[in-house]
Design an enzyme around this catalytic site. Structure first.
Site, PDB file in Angstrom:
ATOM      1  N   ASN A 136       0.823  -1.216   0.000  1.00 15.55           N
ATOM      2  CA  ASN A 136       0.000   0.000   0.000  1.00 15.55           C
ATOM      3  C   ASN A 136       0.855   1.264   0.000  1.00 15.55           C
ATOM      4  O   ASN A 136       0.362   2.358   0.250  1.00 15.55           O
ATOM      5  CB  ASN A 136      -0.937   0.002   1.218  1.00 15.55           C
ATOM      6  CG  ASN A 136      -0.177  -0.064   2.541  1.00 15.55           C
ATOM      7  OD1 ASN A 136       1.049  -0.033   2.546  1.00 15.55           O
ATOM      8  ND2 ASN A 136      -0.900  -0.152   3.639  1.00 15.55           N
ATOM      9  N   HIS A 138       3.441   1.792   2.070  1.00 16.44           N
ATOM     10  CA  HIS A 138       4.002   2.190   3.367  1.00 16.44           C
ATOM     11  C   HIS A 138       5.519   2.035   3.389  1.00 16.44           C
ATOM     12  O   HIS A 138       6.099   1.201   2.702  1.00 16.44           O
ATOM     13  CB  HIS A 138       3.324   1.472   4.542  1.00 16.44           C
ATOM     14  CG  HIS A 138       3.654   0.029   4.751  1.00 16.44           C
ATOM     15  ND1 HIS A 138       2.738  -0.874   5.249  1.00 16.44           N
ATOM     16  CD2 HIS A 138       4.781  -0.683   4.567  1.00 16.44           C
ATOM     17  CE1 HIS A 138       3.310  -2.056   5.349  1.00 16.44           C
ATOM     18  NE2 HIS A 138       4.546  -1.972   4.943  1.00 16.44           N
ATOM     19  N   GLU A 143       1.508   3.916   7.558  1.00 12.30           N
ATOM     20  CA  GLU A 143       0.409   3.512   6.686  1.00 12.30           C
ATOM     21  C   GLU A 143      -0.207   4.737   5.996  1.00 12.30           C
ATOM     22  O   GLU A 143      -0.035   5.866   6.461  1.00 12.30           O
ATOM     23  CB  GLU A 143      -0.672   2.814   7.532  1.00 12.30           C
ATOM     24  CG  GLU A 143      -0.198   1.530   8.223  1.00 12.30           C
ATOM     25  CD  GLU A 143      -0.127   0.323   7.299  1.00 12.30           C
ATOM     26  OE1 GLU A 143       0.340   0.446   6.156  1.00 12.30           O
ATOM     27  OE2 GLU A 143      -0.545  -0.766   7.732  1.00 12.30           O
TER      28      GLU A 143
END
Ligand code: GLP
Length: 241
Positions: A136, A138, A143
């Protein structure tokens, strides 16, 4: 930004390890910012080879790791402390007292985050920071979010991260839901950053990280603003670029 495009994982690991090797040779008391995950495992294997060949000395090296799962200590084979001990520290002559990771078993995580943040601040950041990339986007365990968190903090892991990292655990429900991670400022303070990415499944997100908008929704995109970033990636990871 400099991109090192490699044929495969082995070549990526060798070339990225050479950058760390050169750093330690040139500055034997360097602060190395280290990472965990499968993308950086081969790099550690290569560093151990250089050490065993007698070509590099870690006795004055200090290390700071990106992150640690909340609730896991060094006895747990899924903790990042365990990973680092077993995949690097136990095989080279770094002094254990010079290796730093957040304590996943700390009673008060606020106090622990401050303690860890102070360590990084006192070093003035890493001389060189190794990074992997989450699916994602990160980096560390920062995050996707509405803001770039600056300092070391406790984070709730995303469902997608829990799923991705469950491959290392017996059961998905064993994956901790929280982690302590360096913040974006802690990472960006490094004088040099080496990002290792491989595999087709990371191709889209790597494109967004390197060439998309700089946004906390894609935390790694902040790396575009670093003036000494090296990306070591295989053809598959670079296939969208
Ligand atoms: C974890 C770590 C990250 C790492 C990421 C990618 O979530 N906290 O620091 O970059 O995994 O891991 P892998 O290299 O196994 O894909």
């Amino acid at each position: 930004m400099k991109i090192i495009k490699t044929k495969n994982y082995e070549e990526m690991s060798r070339k990225a390890a050479n950058i760390f090797f050169a750093q330690v040779v040139a500055k034997p008391d360097s602060v190395l910012g280290l990472a965990t995950g499968s993308s950086v495992l081969g790099l550690y294997e290569n560093l151990i080879k250089h050490y065993k060949n007698g070509d590099v000395d870690f006795s004055d090296i200090k290390t700071i790791n990106l992150d640690e799962y909340a609730g896991l200590g060094k006895e747990s084979d899924q903790s990042y402390r365990y990973y680092m001990d077993n995949n690097l520290f136990n095989h080279v002559n770094v002094k254990k007292e010079n290796t730093n990771l957040p304590n996943g078993l700390a009673k008060d995580m606020k106090v622990e985050c401050k303690r860890y943040n102070d360590i990084i601040e006192n070093f003035g950041g890493a001389d060189i920071q190794l990074l992997g990339l989450g699916l994602n986007g990160h980096i560390g365990f920062n995050e996707p979010s509405d803001v770039f968190p600056k300092e070391t903090h406790l984070v709730d892991l995303e469902e997608s991260t829990i799923k991705a990292n469950s491959r290392f655990f017996e059961n998905e429900k064993d994956v901790p839901r929280q982690a302590v991670t360096m913040g974006i400022q802690n990472i960006m303070q490094a004088k040099q950053i080496v990002l290792c990415v491989c595999g087709k499944q990371k191709a889209k997100i790597l494109k967004a990280v390197l060439f998309g908008d700089v946004t906390p929704n894609v935390p790694g995109s902040i790396l575009q603003l670093h003036n000494n970033l090296i990306v070591a990636a295989d053809e598959d990871a670079l296939s969208e670029i």
